[in-house]
Design an enzyme around this catalytic site. Structure first.
Site, PDB file in Angstrom:
ATOM      1  N   TYR A   5     -13.028   7.397 -13.728  1.00  0.00           N
ATOM      2  CA  TYR A   5     -12.998   6.089 -13.077  1.00  0.00           C
ATOM      3  C   TYR A   5     -13.460   4.995 -14.040  1.00  0.00           C
ATOM      4  CZ  TYR A   5     -13.921   2.454  -9.578  1.00  0.00           C
ATOM      5  OH  TYR A   5     -13.928   1.282  -8.858  1.00  0.00           O
TER       6      TYR A   5
ATOM      7  N   ILE B  14     -19.449  -2.457  -2.835  1.00  0.00           N
ATOM      8  CA  ILE B  14     -18.903  -3.309  -1.782  1.00  0.00           C
ATOM      9  C   ILE B  14     -18.689  -2.483  -0.516  1.00  0.00           C
ATOM     10  CG2 ILE B  14     -17.061  -4.949  -1.194  1.00  0.00           C
ATOM     11  CD1 ILE B  14     -18.659  -5.743  -3.689  1.00  0.00           C
TER      12      ILE B  14
ATOM     13  N   ASN C  58      -4.888  -4.670  -7.096  1.00  0.00           N
ATOM     14  CA  ASN C  58      -6.143  -4.158  -6.579  1.00  0.00           C
ATOM     15  C   ASN C  58      -6.109  -2.674  -6.252  1.00  0.00           C
ATOM     16  OD1 ASN C  58      -8.823  -4.515  -5.055  1.00  0.00           O
ATOM     17  ND2 ASN C  58      -7.463  -3.805  -3.428  1.00  0.00           N
TER      18      ASN C  58
ATOM     19  N   LYS D  62     -11.386   1.730 -15.591  1.00  0.00           N
ATOM     20  CA  LYS D  62     -11.806   0.356 -15.322  1.00  0.00           C
ATOM     21  C   LYS D  62     -12.189  -0.384 -16.597  1.00  0.00           C
ATOM     22  CE  LYS D  62     -11.098   0.493 -10.887  1.00  0.00           C
ATOM     23  NZ  LYS D  62     -10.051  -0.339 -10.269  1.00  0.00           N
TER      24      LYS D  62
ATOM     25  N   ASP E 175       0.868  -1.168   0.000  1.00  0.00           N
ATOM     26  CA  ASP E 175       0.000   0.000   0.000  1.00  0.00           C
ATOM     27  C   ASP E 175       0.908   1.221   0.000  1.00  0.00           C
ATOM     28  OD1 ASP E 175      -2.326   1.788   0.403  1.00  0.00           O
ATOM     29  OD2 ASP E 175      -3.345  -0.057   1.016  1.00  0.00           O
TER      30      ASP E 175
END
Length: 251
Positions: A159, A192, A93, A163, A40
């Site tokens: 975004y 989520i 991710n 993606k 991270d």
């Protein structure tokens, strides 16, 4: 640790592992026997993830790495290989949401920020991960796209563009490396329960729930389980897939 060890003797790398889907997936890999490198932007962001892994009996390699900084990505992957000797699994991710705005009002700096982290960062990670997997003759890469990778999102052009592009990148890489024993897939989460969703909705989670035909948000662990299946032997015939896990949101 779990009694179900699909990943004994495997080395897994997870970016964006400080929270949400990344944390859940890193912990799941560790519980099933993998040696896990968690990445991270800062090591501080990885503290809680590392603690959960240790409490489950694992010992993670924690690495500060901003995927928008190619030199940090290369150094991190070199460190993983130097520490563990190989890289079997990479879950790319790391990503960020955009500031909501219609296309004509998107600042160029904001567009570049989103594409640099979400798309370019994924590409740079893949570039170095795949080079190592080619040397080994095997490996699995899974990239995080989104339900926004197959539909438009009002106010979310940057975004959504990032993606959508990750799906094309994933499918092309799958063809590049299929004959070399390397598989490349993508997961497309819907809404989520993550800190990103809290930020995106301004804390009004009900707005996101209302978009889900199943009437609830997904759980990070549900995405993690799909990633683990893709990386397991039972997912061995799957490459170039863009698997939607979104409660029907994109239908």
């Amino acid at each position: 640790m779990s009694d179900f060890h699909r990943f004994n003797d495997k080395v897994a790398l997870v970016t964006g592992a400080g929270s949400g889907i990344g944390r859940a997936t890193a912990v799941a890999f560790a519980r099933e026997g993998a040696r896990v490198a968690i990445l991270d932007r800062t090591e501080a962001a990885l503290h809680d993830t590392a603690q959960v892994i240790r409490s489950a009996g694992g010992e993670p390699l924690t690495l500060a790495c901003d995927v928008a900084r190619p030199e940090q990505v290369e150094a991190a992957i070199d460190r993983v290989v130097a520490t563990f000797g190989r890289l079997d699994i990479a879950f790319n991710n790391a990503g960020v949401e955009n500031e909501a705005a219609p296309v004509a009002e998107i600042a160029l700096e904001e567009w570049d920020r989103i594409l640099n982290i979400n798309l370019r960062g994924t590409f740079v990670c893949m570039k170095h991960e795949l080079a190592q997997m080619v040397r080994q003759g095997s490996g699995v890469v899974v990239n995080t796209s989104s339900g926004a990778g197959i539909r438009g999102v009002a106010g979310g052009a940057a975004y959504a563009a990032s993606k959508h592009a990750i799906i094309g990148l994933t499918r092309s890489a799958a063809l590049d490396y299929a004959a070399q024993g390397i598989r490349v897939n993508a997961v497309l989460p819907g809404n989520i329960e993550t800190p990103m969703m809290d930020r995106f909705t301004g804390g009004d989670i009900q707005k996101a729930i209302d978009l889900e035909p199943v009437g609830r948000l997904g759980k990070p662990e549900e995405i993690a389980e799909a990633v683990l299946w893709m990386c397991s032997d039972l997912g061995g015939f799957v490459t170039g897939a863009a698997t939607v896990i979104d409660g029907g949101w994109s239908l």
